[in-house]
Motif scaffolding. Structure first.
Motif, PDB file in Angstrom:
ATOM      1  N   THR A  41       0.852  -1.188   0.000  1.00  0.00           N
ATOM      2  CA  THR A  41       0.000   0.000   0.000  1.00  0.00           C
ATOM      3  C   THR A  41       0.886   1.236   0.000  1.00  0.00           C
ATOM      4  OG1 THR A  41      -0.110  -0.022   2.413  1.00  0.00           O
ATOM      5  CG2 THR A  41      -1.917  -1.081   1.243  1.00  0.00           C
ATOM      6  N   ARG A  42       0.355   2.320  -0.537  1.00  0.00           N
ATOM      7  CA  ARG A  42       1.034   3.611  -0.505  1.00  0.00           C
ATOM      8  C   ARG A  42       0.032   4.647  -0.027  1.00  0.00           C
ATOM      9  NH1 ARG A  42       3.468   4.318  -6.436  1.00  0.00           N
ATOM     10  NH2 ARG A  42       5.449   5.017  -5.630  1.00  0.00           N
ATOM     11  N   LEU A  43       0.481   5.495   0.867  1.00  0.00           N
ATOM     12  CA  LEU A  43      -0.362   6.574   1.359  1.00  0.00           C
ATOM     13  C   LEU A  43       0.454   7.856   1.357  1.00  0.00           C
ATOM     14  CD1 LEU A  43      -2.944   7.701   2.697  1.00  0.00           C
ATOM     15  CD2 LEU A  43      -1.946   7.044   4.890  1.00  0.00           C
ATOM     16  N   HIS A  51      -3.758  17.685  -2.852  1.00  0.00           N
ATOM     17  CA  HIS A  51      -4.396  16.438  -2.441  1.00  0.00           C
ATOM     18  C   HIS A  51      -3.336  15.355  -2.330  1.00  0.00           C
ATOM     19  CE1 HIS A  51      -8.356  18.084  -2.910  1.00  0.00           C
ATOM     20  NE2 HIS A  51      -8.185  18.314  -4.202  1.00  0.00           N
ATOM     21  N   GLY A  52      -3.599  14.374  -1.502  1.00  0.00           N
ATOM     22  CA  GLY A  52      -2.731  13.208  -1.383  1.00  0.00           C
ATOM     23  C   GLY A  52      -3.389  12.042  -2.113  1.00  0.00           C
ATOM     24  N   TYR A  53      -2.967  10.834  -1.802  1.00  0.00           N
ATOM     25  CA  TYR A  53      -3.596   9.668  -2.420  1.00  0.00           C
ATOM     26  C   TYR A  53      -3.372   8.417  -1.586  1.00  0.00           C
ATOM     27  CZ  TYR A  53       1.003   8.251  -4.236  1.00  0.00           C
ATOM     28  OH  TYR A  53       2.311   7.877  -4.354  1.00  0.00           O
ATOM     29  N   VAL A  54      -4.217   7.439  -1.822  1.00  0.00           N
ATOM     30  CA  VAL A  54      -4.049   6.097  -1.289  1.00  0.00           C
ATOM     31  C   VAL A  54      -3.990   5.179  -2.504  1.00  0.00           C
ATOM     32  CG1 VAL A  54      -6.541   5.752  -0.952  1.00  0.00           C
ATOM     33  CG2 VAL A  54      -4.922   4.368   0.331  1.00  0.00           C
ATOM     34  N   SER A  83      -5.986   3.329  -7.209  1.00  0.00           N
ATOM     35  CA  SER A  83      -5.681   4.457  -6.331  1.00  0.00           C
ATOM     36  C   SER A  83      -6.811   5.479  -6.342  1.00  0.00           C
ATOM     37  CB  SER A  83      -4.375   5.134  -6.763  1.00  0.00           C
ATOM     38  OG  SER A  83      -4.526   5.731  -8.027  1.00  0.00           O
ATOM     39  N   LEU A  84      -6.792   6.346  -5.336  1.00  0.00           N
ATOM     40  CA  LEU A  84      -7.777   7.418  -5.242  1.00  0.00           C
ATOM     41  C   LEU A  84      -7.135   8.613  -4.560  1.00  0.00           C
ATOM     42  CD1 LEU A  84     -10.820   8.152  -5.708  1.00  0.00           C
ATOM     43  CD2 LEU A  84     -11.137   7.619  -3.298  1.00  0.00           C
ATOM     44  N   SER A  85      -7.340   9.786  -5.115  1.00  0.00           N
ATOM     45  CA  SER A  85      -6.856  11.018  -4.512  1.00  0.00           C
ATOM     46  C   SER A  85      -7.709  11.348  -3.293  1.00  0.00           C
ATOM     47  CB  SER A  85      -6.942  12.168  -5.521  1.00  0.00           C
ATOM     48  OG  SER A  85      -6.107  11.929  -6.612  1.00  0.00           O
TER      49      SER A  85
END
Length: 106
Positions: A41-43, A51-54, A83-85
């Motif tokens: 996973t990346r966060l 914005h960030g993302y997962v 992924s999603l912002s």
């Protein structure tokens, strides 16, 4: 567990991750990933300015590269199904979701 993202959301029920994306002028698209199939996973937390993302990494698929454009800088493209912002206000919920997915993988 539910995380509101930018133009979408991520839900996790303990076994399945469901990423729902809403594109302007199109129907919602839903992507499902089994937690057991996630290899990593990346966060990237969102900030006041960006914005960030997962992102969920699955075997057989390369992680999407971060965009370098002005509006989407530092995030995978909207077309990436894994992924999603996320906005800054969703950082805590996203961190909890990533932790739950990591625990379900073990």
């Amino acid at each position: 567990m539910d995380v509101k993202g930018v133009m979408g959301s991520v839900q996790f029920d303990g076994d399945w991750i469901t990423i729902t994306k809403t594109a302007v002028g199109q129907q919602d698209r839903e992507y499902r990933i089994r937690a057991a199939d996630v290899t990593g996973t990346r966060l990237k937390p969102g900030t006041r300015l960006f914005h960030g993302y997962v992102q969920f990494l699955v075997s057989g698929s390369l992680p999407a590269e971060e965009s370098r454009g002005v509006l989407s800088a530092g995030r995978p493209p909207q077309s990436d199904p894994h992924s999603l912002s996320i906005p800054r206000k969703s950082n805590d919920a996203a961190a909890k979701l990533v932790t739950a997915v990591e625990q379900a993988r073990e």
